[in-house]
Each structure stands twice: as structure tokens, then as C-alpha cells.
Motif scaffolding. Structure first.
Motif, PDB file in Angstrom:
ATOM      1  N   PRO A   1      -9.044   0.890  -6.406  1.00 34.88           N
ATOM      2  CA  PRO A   1      -7.648   0.489  -6.494  1.00 34.88           C
ATOM      3  C   PRO A   1      -7.005   0.973  -7.804  1.00 34.88           C
ATOM      4  O   PRO A   1      -7.627   0.936  -8.869  1.00 34.88           O
ATOM      5  CB  PRO A   1      -7.676  -1.031  -6.419  1.00 34.88           C
ATOM      6  N   LEU A   2      -5.755   1.426  -7.664  1.00 31.14           N
ATOM      7  CA  LEU A   2      -5.005   1.899  -8.825  1.00 31.14           C
ATOM      8  C   LEU A   2      -4.546   0.703  -9.647  1.00 31.14           C
ATOM      9  O   LEU A   2      -4.272  -0.367  -9.098  1.00 31.14           O
ATOM     10  CB  LEU A   2      -3.815   2.732  -8.376  1.00 31.14           C
ATOM     11  N   THR A   3      -4.454   0.910 -10.948  1.00 35.27           N
ATOM     12  CA  THR A   3      -4.087  -0.175 -11.865  1.00 35.27           C
ATOM     13  C   THR A   3      -2.878   0.201 -12.712  1.00 35.27           C
ATOM     14  O   THR A   3      -2.570   1.379 -12.882  1.00 35.27           O
ATOM     15  CB  THR A   3      -5.258  -0.508 -12.806  1.00 35.27           C
TER      16      THR A   3
ATOM     17  N   ASP B   1      -3.115  -0.361  -4.906  1.00 36.62           N
ATOM     18  CA  ASP B   1      -3.235   0.541  -3.768  1.00 36.62           C
ATOM     19  C   ASP B   1      -4.523   1.346  -3.877  1.00 36.62           C
ATOM     20  O   ASP B   1      -4.983   1.680  -4.979  1.00 36.62           O
ATOM     21  CB  ASP B   1      -2.062   1.521  -3.696  1.00 36.62           C
ATOM     22  N   VAL B   2      -5.099   1.655  -2.728  1.00 33.86           N
ATOM     23  CA  VAL B   2      -6.246   2.563  -2.633  1.00 33.86           C
ATOM     24  C   VAL B   2      -5.755   3.776  -1.850  1.00 33.86           C
ATOM     25  O   VAL B   2      -5.219   3.631  -0.752  1.00 33.86           O
ATOM     26  CB  VAL B   2      -7.438   1.902  -1.912  1.00 33.86           C
TER      27      VAL B   2
ATOM     28  N   THR C   1      -3.364  15.507   2.571  1.00 35.74           N
ATOM     29  CA  THR C   1      -2.655  14.238   2.721  1.00 35.74           C
ATOM     30  C   THR C   1      -3.277  13.197   1.799  1.00 35.74           C
ATOM     31  O   THR C   1      -4.495  13.118   1.672  1.00 35.74           O
ATOM     32  CB  THR C   1      -2.740  13.730   4.177  1.00 35.74           C
ATOM     33  N   CYS C   2      -2.413  12.419   1.179  1.00 34.78           N
ATOM     34  CA  CYS C   2      -2.818  11.288   0.341  1.00 34.78           C
ATOM     35  C   CYS C   2      -2.187  10.048   0.978  1.00 34.78           C
ATOM     36  O   CYS C   2      -0.960   9.896   0.972  1.00 34.78           O
ATOM     37  CB  CYS C   2      -2.308  11.507  -1.077  1.00 34.78           C
ATOM     38  N   THR C   3      -3.040   9.193   1.554  1.00 33.18           N
ATOM     39  CA  THR C   3      -2.585   8.062   2.356  1.00 33.18           C
ATOM     40  C   THR C   3      -2.915   6.740   1.670  1.00 33.18           C
ATOM     41  O   THR C   3      -4.003   6.571   1.122  1.00 33.18           O
ATOM     42  CB  THR C   3      -3.267   8.108   3.738  1.00 33.18           C
ATOM     43  N   ARG C   4      -1.966   5.804   1.716  1.00 29.62           N
ATOM     44  CA  ARG C   4      -2.199   4.451   1.196  1.00 29.62           C
ATOM     45  C   ARG C   4      -3.068   3.684   2.181  1.00 29.62           C
ATOM     46  O   ARG C   4      -3.211   4.055   3.336  1.00 29.62           O
ATOM     47  CB  ARG C   4      -0.868   3.721   0.983  1.00 29.62           C
TER      48      ARG C   4
END
Length: 139
Positions: free
Chosen positions: A17-19, A90-91, A116-119
């Protein structure tokens, strides 16, 4: 590297997960000091639920994924379209597929790839494409 053909795919890769700390660090590294990326009060006063990631941060993660797959030395073109904001926790899952194999004017074999970069909710944060030289492997 195994032989690439149209339809070849990369093993998906997750980031997160983003911080908030990642957003702050990217702000400092990139020089993008827009407070929307690190000041929760400012972000909320503008109508956002919190701070959010820089689009170029996600683009960098997608580029890392692509160059880990096909080699930074082989990039000939890279482009992205920003589609959706990315929030703390978000991951992101990055995927890629070869869509064409052609030869350019220099005689290099080029793999065109869609990226593609998907949430985690299935929404596409970044859609991209790139061209990579396919190294000739000695038999």
C-alpha cells in the motif's frame, strides 16, 4: 529473456500500500512541491478526501515495472495517460502485454507494449504504452 511474441505478458507486479510518506519523498525527489500531495489540510480544503499521489509517481512505478521486464537499455518510447487519482493505502498492480512486433528503419526488432497501472478497486490509474528493442539472442 525468453522470446517475445504478440500476446506475451509480464508477470503482474504490485506496489503498495502507498503511504503519505511515499508522496512526500516523491515530492522532494521530483521537485513537485504542490501541497496537495503532502498537506492533508490543504488537500481537504480543496475538496479532496486526503492528499493524493502525483501522477508522475505512478508513471515512475509503471516505468519501473516495464524496464524490469524488458530492460531500461531497450526503451525507445514511453507514454502514459493519467486516468484516476491514487490515494494513501491504495495498492497498484502493473501489467503489460506485447501488442506488436515490428522492425524499425535501423533494423532493430521493436516490441510495442500496452501497460496498465490499476488500483485495488479495478479502476485504471494510468494507461500507457512503450516501444522496446528486442535483443537478438544468440542460438
Amino acid at each position: 529473456m525468453t522470446a517475445l511474441t504478440v500476446g506475451s505478458t509480464a508477470t503482474p507486479r504490485q506496489f503498495g500500500p502507498l503511504t503519505r510518506q511515499m508522496f512526500v519523498r516523491y515530492s522532494g525527489a521530483s521537485g513537485d512541491l504542490n501541497p496537495m500531495h503532502y498537506d492533508d489540510t490543504m488537500a481537504r480544503s480543496a475538496g479532496n478526501p486526503s492528499v493524493f499521489s502525483q501522477g508522475m509517481h505512478q508513471s515512475a512505478l509503471l516505468a519501473t515495472f516495464a524496464t524490469d521486464w524488458l530492460g531500461a537499455e531497450n526503451v525507445r518510447r514511453y507514454g502514459v495517460r493519467f486516468r484516476e487519482q491514487v490515494w494513501p493505502d491504495d495498492v497498484l498492480t502493473c501489467t503489460g502485454a506485447v501488442t506488436a512486433i515490428t522492425e524499425n528503419a535501423r533494423g532493430e526488432t521493436i516490441a510495442a507494449v500496452e501497460l496498465t497501472c490499476t488500483r485495488q478497486n479495478g479502476a485504471v490509474a494510468i494507461a500507457g504504452s512503450a516501444d522496446f528493442v528486442v535483443p537478438h539472442v544468440a542460438a
